[in-house]
Design an enzyme around this catalytic site. Structure first.
Site, PDB file in Angstrom:
ATOM      1  CG  ASP A  75       2.847  68.771  52.761  1.00 43.01           C
ATOM      2  OD1 ASP A  75       1.605  68.735  52.702  1.00 43.01           O
ATOM      3  OD2 ASP A  75       3.519  68.098  53.575  1.00 43.01           O
TER       4      ASP A  75
ATOM      5  CG  ASP B 182      -0.914  68.556  57.629  1.00 33.12           C
ATOM      6  OD1 ASP B 182      -1.218  69.618  58.208  1.00 33.12           O
ATOM      7  OD2 ASP B 182      -1.756  67.793  57.120  1.00 33.12           O
TER       8      ASP B 182
ATOM      9  CG  ASP C 239       5.989  65.742  55.635  1.00 32.52           C
ATOM     10  OD1 ASP C 239       5.242  66.444  54.918  1.00 32.52           O
ATOM     11  OD2 ASP C 239       5.554  64.952  56.485  1.00 32.52           O
TER      12      ASP C 239
HETATM   13 MG    MG Z   1       3.205  66.774  55.054  1.00 38.18          MG
END
Ligand code: MG
Length: 181
Positions: free
Chosen positions: A7, A9, A138
């Site tokens: 990922d 961000d 996340d």
């Molecule tokens: Mg993320």
């Protein structure tokens, strides 16, 4: 050799930190939510309803996604993974009502890792469609239309600390140990 999906961000790029810097600079008079109090994945939902448009506007400013700082150790980890022979792809969900966001995600990878890596960007709103051995992300609750074939490695953030039973990266230093690669 593994296929590793990363990922962007708040895994490779400092979305939260750089948002907060812009928020404090644009709206010094408004309340803000410090990182340690962030217990909801969706940033704008953490803010009072009458401030959400202001939150959304900052994230959609042209240049925001391109300007994000690299998270310490992340770019080095990518190079180490490649060096060990793993396949790395950047699996990221763009903001779909922000015309600059998707292109800036490609530009960010070009700027920080080089043109050869841009073809490794996978933009999707459904990460369950993407195949791989690991997805480092996340997001505490990744959903989609398929049963994921990857194993999620949770990249630690206050809003995902209730997730149990998954590998967890707290920063990039010990990625070898956590992924056992
Ligand atoms: Mg993320």
């Amino acid at each position: 050799m593994a296929v590793i999906l990363l990922d962007m961000d708040d895994v490779l790029a400092e979305f939260e930190k750089n948002f907060l810097e812009r928020w404090l600079s644009r709206h010094p008079d408004l309340p803000y939510i410090p990182r340690e109090q962030r217990n909801l994945f969706k940033l704008e939902r953490q803010y009072p309803a009458d401030h959400r448009d202001a939150v959304r506007a900052i994230i959609r400013e042209p240049g925001f996604f391109l300007s994000l700082d690299p998270i310490p150790g992340g770019l080095e980890a990518v190079r180490q993974m490649i060096g060990l022979g793993h396949d790395v792809f950047f699996c990221t969900a763009p903001i779909t009502d922000c015309p600059t966001c998707p292109m800036e995600k490609f530009q960010w990878i070009d700027r920080h890792l080089g043109a050869d890596f841009v073809r490794r960007v996978v933009l999707t709103s459904d990460k369950t469609l993407v195949r791989g051995d690991f997805l480092v992300d996340d997001n505490p609750q990744i959903t989609g239309i398929m049963a994921p074939v990857w194993e999620q490695v949770v990249f630690d953030f206050p809003y995902n600390r209730s997730v149990q039973g998954k590998k967890r990266l707290v920063g990039w230093d010990d990625w070898h140990t956590v992924l056992r690669l």
